[in-house]
Design an enzyme around this catalytic site. Structure first.
Site, short mmCIF file in Angstrom:
data_model
loop_
_atom_site.label_atom_id
_atom_site.label_comp_id
_atom_site.label_asym_id
_atom_site.label_seq_id
_atom_site.Cartn_x
_atom_site.Cartn_y
_atom_site.Cartn_z
CG HIS A 1 1.10 -4.45 -9.71
ND1 HIS A 1 0.33 -3.37 -10.06
CD2 HIS A 1 1.30 -4.35 -8.36
CE1 HIS A 1 0.08 -2.64 -8.98
NE2 HIS A 1 0.67 -3.20 -7.94
CD GLU B 1 -3.07 -3.50 0.94
OE1 GLU B 1 -3.73 -2.52 0.59
OE2 GLU B 1 -1.89 -3.70 0.58
NE ARG C 1 5.35 -4.06 -4.81
CZ ARG C 1 4.14 -3.54 -4.63
NH1 ARG C 1 3.86 -2.91 -3.52
NH2 ARG C 1 3.23 -3.66 -5.57
CG HIS D 1 -2.10 -6.76 -8.47
ND1 HIS D 1 -3.34 -7.27 -8.19
CD2 HIS D 1 -1.81 -5.91 -7.45
CE1 HIS D 1 -3.78 -6.75 -7.04
NE2 HIS D 1 -2.86 -5.93 -6.58
#
Length: 527
Positions: free
Chosen positions: A356, A119, A391, A247
């Site tokens: 998010h 990812e 993050r 996000h």
């Protein structure tokens, strides 16, 4: 009033994994204890349930702890606590093995090995997943495990209002008061509409995120920052609230809340971001293109939308074989098809950034302890130092299980040292009445969401932040007057918590005088 050995507020991955470990530990010792597991709706309705992508861990010989550590530090704009990053990364495989032992099913290849994916921000394939509903699978397995223990009392449809400290015994408590202690929590029974007093020797807050503070969020409706607000009011320390992760790819559905998430893993599998005319744009922003960290991708999309005057961009998955899309992303595929009539193997998906994840929260040490004795915090409501200013994808579920484990180790170690004082009062609502002006709560909530979205979003300025602060102060004063006069209701308390959380976000954002990670202030570009 019931007294419990352990009180757990929240039934996501952090709360459930902590509960399993505590229950198992004392069962093995054949020592009877009582655990209260409190959740504001049904047990499975948590932020964890909606986590699609997966959980990161070094699992392959070609990968290494050093690479995962470096990826986390880079994504966090080197604001992370390196010691904490090393702890989480190195303890990850053992915690994942425990989840698997509880019955969690992760996707495997035909040879039986895990189907690891890559990812955004990761240098290697290290994401374990269950199709595109990993969080739901983890939640299922943990709930089944928890329900096997007779020592756990479930309290569904119970809403935690305030932590009980010396303050409720008539002592003056400030942020500088030494040896602050937590003795449990006041909780609203939503069915009886009565506030109950839960006395606890140890309390763990695992209450999740703050998404409902914004107009657009992937978080469920329960994510109103309750744990952070309760801890803040009890004089716990809070940090990093300016770092709100948006996000990059939520499905564009105007007026829909929460927003449906198009997982990071879709871009990891080859999805490409494009403008409405079909041209790519990420090459203008980062050499990692659509797999750059979330803050970079979200700002790039925001910039392109403003430049082109559009309401969304596209995520193109048409080049990925349909069989692969359905195999890896069945929930996303069918949602797009059923809700918007979009077959993502033939049409591009309209996407837009939305709130998010929160990288800040209640400050805890390496054992999940807050600055209030016998009060722990784990999961998204906590600030461990792992995420820094942003993050890394799929590090959140990981952080939750690592710190829930560390909270378990420390809390069973200190078990028996807690002294519950006599005279803890029940909730006092004398002189209050049932709120007649609920329309005020609805309108204040709507106004708060608008303030945060318009002024404290992906891109900020000093003027916008001051305007947000000034407008929020008016809402706070209006709400305080209503709160003091009214009997407790969930909407009234959720708004109270969201006001606290919004205040902390704005306060921390105004104090931040450097653009780092998720905090991006235009006035600081040339500072």
């Amino acid at each position: 009033m019931p007294t419990y050995d352990f009180i757990v507020v929240g039934s996501g991955i952090a709360g459930l994994s902590y509960t399993v470990k505590v229950a198992q530990y004392f069962q093995d010792k054949q020592k009877p204890i009582k655990i209260a597991l409190i959740t504001k709706t049904v047990a499975e309705e948590t932020n964890t349930k909606y986590a699609q992508g997966g959980i990161a861990a070094v699992w392959d010989q070609e990968d290494s702890f050093d690479k995962h550590i470096q990826d986390t530090l880079v994504a966090g704009d080197f604001e992370s606590d390196q010691q904490v990053v090393e702890i989480v990364v190195k303890e990850a495989p053992e915690r994942l093995k425990e989840l698997i032992s509880y019955g969690t099913d992760f996707d495997r290849k035909s040879d039986g090995s895990f189907d690891l994916v890559k990812e955004g921000g990761h240098s290697d394939k290290r994401i374990l997943h269950y199709k595109d509903s990993t969080g739901n699978e983890i939640e299922r397995a943990l709930l089944e495990k928890v329900k096997s223990f007779s020592s756990v009392d479930f309290f569904t449809h119970y809403f935690a209002i305030d932590l009980i400290t010396q303050h409720h015994l008539g002592e003056k408590v400030t942020k500088d008061t030494p040896h602050k202690k937590c003795f449990g929590v006041y909780v609203l029974n939503k069915k009886t509409k009565k506030v109950e007093t839960f006395i606890g020797k140890t309390t763990l807050l695992a209450t999740g995120g703050i998404g409902q503070v914004y107009q657009s969020t992937t978080n469920p409706t329960i994510a109103t920052g309750d744990g952070i607000a309760m801890a803040y009011r009890a004089k716990a320390f809070v940090k990093g609230m300016q770092y709100i992760q948006f996000h990059p790819t939520a499905l564009y559905q105007p007026g829909k809340k929460p927003n449906f998430l198009i997982s990071e893993a879709v871009r990891g599998h080859g999805g490409i971001l494009k403008n409405l005319d079909g041209t790519t744009f990420m090459e203008k922003y980062d050499e990692r293109l659509s797999l750059a960290p979330r803050d970079i991708v979200a700002r790039a999309i925001d910039s392109e939308m403003k430049k082109n005057g559009t309401d969304h961009v596209y995520l193109d998955t048409r080049h990925i074989p349909k069989s692969e899309i359905i195999a890896h992303f069945p929930m996303i595929y069918h949602y797009c098809l059923d809700q918007l009539g979009i077959d993502m193997s033939e049409e591009m998906i309209p996407v837009v950034p939305c709130q998010h994840y929160l990288c800040g929260g209640i400050i805890v040490n390496e054992h999940s302890q807050t600055n209030i004795e016998h009060l722990y915090a784990a999961g998204e409501c906590s600030h461990t130092g792992l995420h820094g200013a942003n993050r890394l994808a799929s590090n959140s579920l990981l952080e939750a299980i690592v710190f829930a484990h560390r909270a378990f180790e420390k809390s069973v170690q200190e078990f028996g040292t807690q002294i519950i004082p006599a005279g803890i009062p029940d909730w006092n609502d004398e002189g209050t009445r049932n709120p007649e002006e609920m329309v005020l709560v609805t309108e204040m909530t709507r106004e708060l969401e608008s303030i945060m979205s318009n002024y404290v979003g992906i891109v900020r300025t000093d003027r916008r932040l001051k305007r947000a602060y000034d407008r929020l102060e008016l809402i706070y004063l209006e709400h305080e007057e209503l709160y003091k006069q009214s009997k407790i209701t969930v909407p009234l308390c959720e708004l109270r918590n969201m006001i606290n959380v919004a205040y902390l976000i704005i306060k921390h954002a105004r104090a931040q005088r450097e653009n780092k990670g998720l905090h991006y202030n235009l006035d600081l570009l040339n500072a």
